[in-house]
Scaffold this motif. Sequence first.
Motif, PDB file in Angstrom:
ATOM      1  N   GLU A  24       0.843  -1.202   0.000  1.00 33.91           N
ATOM      2  CA  GLU A  24       0.000   0.000   0.000  1.00 33.91           C
ATOM      3  C   GLU A  24       0.879   1.253   0.000  1.00 33.91           C
ATOM      4  O   GLU A  24       0.597   2.226  -0.718  1.00 33.91           O
ATOM      5  N   TYR A  25       1.936   1.227   0.786  1.00 30.96           N
ATOM      6  CA  TYR A  25       2.863   2.363   0.819  1.00 30.96           C
ATOM      7  C   TYR A  25       3.518   2.569  -0.546  1.00 30.96           C
ATOM      8  O   TYR A  25       3.649   3.704  -1.027  1.00 30.96           O
ATOM      9  N   ILE A  26       3.921   1.477  -1.184  1.00 36.17           N
ATOM     10  CA  ILE A  26       4.600   1.578  -2.477  1.00 36.17           C
ATOM     11  C   ILE A  26       3.670   2.171  -3.533  1.00 36.17           C
ATOM     12  O   ILE A  26       4.101   2.952  -4.388  1.00 36.17           O
ATOM     13  N   ILE A  27       2.405   1.826  -3.483  1.00 33.36           N
ATOM     14  CA  ILE A  27       1.436   2.389  -4.439  1.00 33.36           C
ATOM     15  C   ILE A  27       1.374   3.910  -4.280  1.00 33.36           C
ATOM     16  O   ILE A  27       1.373   4.656  -5.271  1.00 33.36           O
ATOM     17  N   LYS A  28       1.355   4.387  -3.049  1.00 36.22           N
ATOM     18  CA  LYS A  28       1.359   5.845  -2.813  1.00 36.22           C
ATOM     19  C   LYS A  28       2.674   6.465  -3.284  1.00 36.22           C
ATOM     20  O   LYS A  28       2.683   7.537  -3.894  1.00 36.22           O
ATOM     21  N   LEU A  29       3.772   5.789  -2.987  1.00 39.05           N
ATOM     22  CA  LEU A  29       5.084   6.289  -3.399  1.00 39.05           C
ATOM     23  C   LEU A  29       5.188   6.348  -4.915  1.00 39.05           C
ATOM     24  O   LEU A  29       5.632   7.358  -5.482  1.00 39.05           O
ATOM     25  N   ALA A  30       4.789   5.269  -5.587  1.00 41.22           N
ATOM     26  CA  ALA A  30       4.875   5.206  -7.045  1.00 41.22           C
ATOM     27  C   ALA A  30       3.974   6.237  -7.702  1.00 41.22           C
ATOM     28  O   ALA A  30       4.238   6.676  -8.826  1.00 41.22           O
ATOM     29  N   SER A  31       2.936   6.646  -7.000  1.00 43.66           N
ATOM     30  CA  SER A  31       1.989   7.636  -7.528  1.00 43.66           C
ATOM     31  C   SER A  31       2.423   9.069  -7.235  1.00 43.66           C
ATOM     32  O   SER A  31       1.734  10.022  -7.638  1.00 43.66           O
ATOM     33  N   GLY A  32       3.531   9.234  -6.518  1.00 50.40           N
ATOM     34  CA  GLY A  32       4.007  10.572  -6.200  1.00 50.40           C
ATOM     35  C   GLY A  32       3.317  11.222  -5.024  1.00 50.40           C
ATOM     36  O   GLY A  32       3.511  12.416  -4.768  1.00 50.40           O
ATOM     37  N   GLU A  33       2.515  10.449  -4.275  1.00 47.78           N
ATOM     38  CA  GLU A  33       1.809  11.013  -3.131  1.00 47.78           C
ATOM     39  C   GLU A  33       2.730  11.210  -1.931  1.00 47.78           C
ATOM     40  O   GLU A  33       2.488  12.065  -1.077  1.00 47.78           O
ATOM     41  N   VAL A  34       3.789  10.403  -1.842  1.00 47.18           N
ATOM     42  CA  VAL A  34       4.790  10.538  -0.787  1.00 47.18           C
ATOM     43  C   VAL A  34       6.166  10.416  -1.417  1.00 47.18           C
ATOM     44  O   VAL A  34       6.312   9.892  -2.528  1.00 47.18           O
ATOM     45  N   ILE A  35       7.177  10.918  -0.726  1.00 49.90           N
ATOM     46  CA  ILE A  35       8.556  10.735  -1.150  1.00 49.90           C
ATOM     47  C   ILE A  35       9.308  10.011  -0.045  1.00 49.90           C
ATOM     48  O   ILE A  35       8.900  10.025   1.119  1.00 49.90           O
ATOM     49  N   THR A  36      10.404   9.378  -0.403  1.00 49.14           N
ATOM     50  CA  THR A  36      11.203   8.675   0.592  1.00 49.14           C
ATOM     51  C   THR A  36      12.072   9.667   1.366  1.00 49.14           C
ATOM     52  O   THR A  36      12.297  10.806   0.925  1.00 49.14           O
ATOM     53  N   GLN A  37      12.573   9.204   2.509  1.00 51.84           N
ATOM     54  CA  GLN A  37      13.468  10.044   3.288  1.00 51.84           C
ATOM     55  C   GLN A  37      14.750  10.322   2.501  1.00 51.84           C
ATOM     56  O   GLN A  37      15.306  11.425   2.585  1.00 51.84           O
ATOM     57  N   ALA A  38      15.232   9.347   1.736  1.00 56.00           N
ATOM     58  CA  ALA A  38      16.432   9.572   0.931  1.00 56.00           C
ATOM     59  C   ALA A  38      16.197  10.648  -0.114  1.00 56.00           C
ATOM     60  O   ALA A  38      17.087  11.464  -0.394  1.00 56.00           O
ATOM     61  N   GLU A  39      14.998  10.687  -0.702  1.00 58.55           N
ATOM     62  CA  GLU A  39      14.667  11.743  -1.650  1.00 58.55           C
ATOM     63  C   GLU A  39      14.627  13.094  -0.944  1.00 58.55           C
ATOM     64  O   GLU A  39      15.097  14.106  -1.470  1.00 58.55           O
TER      65      GLU A  39
END
Length: 557
Positions: free
Chosen positions: A526-541
């Motif tokens: 579920e987290y990856i779907i949000k990440l892949a959609s640009g809704e969240v960014i990673t801490q490294a980003e």
Amino acid sequence: MPARVLKVHPADNVIVALRNLAAGEKIEFENTLYELPYAVGAKHKFVTEDRQPGDPITMYGVLVGKATQPIRRGEPITTFNLKHDADTYGLDKKQPYSWQPPNTLAWEGRTFMGYHRADGSVGTRNYWLVVPLVFCENRNVLILKDAFERELGYAQPETYRVQVHELLSLYKAGEMDIAKKMQPFVDESQNQTLNSARHQANRPFKNVDGIKFLTHEMGCGGTRQDSGYLCSLLAGFINNPNVAGATVLSLGCQHLQTDMISAEIKRQNPKFDKPLLLFEQQAGTEYALMSEAVKQTFLGLVDINKLERQPAPLSALTVGLKCGGSDGFSGISANPALGQLSDILVTLGGKTVLAEFPELNGVEQELINRTDDTDKAQKFITLMGDYSAQAEAVGSGFDMNPSPGNIKDGLITDAIKSAGAAKKGGTAPVADVLDYAEPATTPGLNLLCTPGNDVEATTGMAGSGTNVILFTTGLGTPTGNPVCPVVKVSTNTVLKNRMPDVIDFDSGPIIDGEQSIEQNANAMLEYIIKLASGEVITQAERLGQDDFIPWKRGVSL
């Protein structure tokens, strides 16, 4: 009450401590009572039966070492009483393999919002890439980086520059006593609302997630083979679904020529149609080179800003599977959760990429058994054998892989580390075997030959086309990648709480008995779907952690 100990596989003769266990403590497990002669720290293991020198130690159902000293029942294994050992492997030992795919009904029809490319791939990010063909152009790349990032709103917040300015002001005013007594500076890094605003503020190109600038120390002065590997790697980065276009700087006289990179891009991807800008410094002055590169790159940004996210199936995900800063919990929490997630994506028609060949040492036969294609199984055997021989030739075999941090936190031998690391690949059949910088084109689980080195491995995975990388860690690492978001998954909640500015997702609830592996994997997807959609960014980003280190295999000349 959460469990205090765990036996990973029925055939194991060691038990893992999930909590610190005191000397003299009595542990009842599976109707057997163990009295511990010594303390056993969390993440470490004690033996279930007396062992004599030469006796095998088994974990994850495979040989992980042999005793070098007598080990009493209930005594912990250590570097003093255990040495690395692993079973031999080969095609002649290949066994039939059957697989039961997971139930993916809940995920069928699910989509993420991605950038669709003409070649059919889908990006989770929309980047412009600037790369040098040779280290001589690093300075020019960094000058472009400063100019574009500052003017277009992609530069990192100048938090520490502000702090230095404040201290300098006190120094100039002769008020060093005040400086010495100052309270610690306020850490705003975890203010997610502020970070989100900063991430988007002052950016004229709303559909461009960033301009990424690579530097390296290769391209000339080494072997032609290394220049060839670099060419394939850079072509892979330009072909990566998360890259929309690229600017390439060349000096002109180096081994890696512009016609080579153009040809390699087309060889890897005959459907390539992204904007590709090539500039050569020896064709004129540096100013002429840079001014034209600035203008043409800016125009390229205008074009890729017209792209917008559109729905894409989960089968369009190519997910890298990596671990680093591993601990004794890696192989029983975060890594198996990644394995479950990998099996889900493979079943849905997606691709996953398991790297780090030195950390598959001891589980080779299992992976050979899972590889239906005999030629691909032989390719895996050849790559493993050649790599191992190369390491041994310089006096550093795979058995020397565990770092001091790994050992301190329970990974006593490379085979223990490897058996846990392999859990990231789940249980699906192996669909393909890739050498470094080969593109991942086959749906299913792909094995990619890379070092265990964190950045060389993540660099290799992005070069093979991953659009998301999952990176498990028990000790913590800020590693990121220029073109591929790297999700840091903690093996334990203590780490998540200690390093919240680095960790993105926590698998610690598995250790604490609050979630099953399947539940944790579902939450991660579920987290990856949000990440892949640009809704969240990673801490490294967020940190701008754009690590790029090509794997140099040859010598310098």
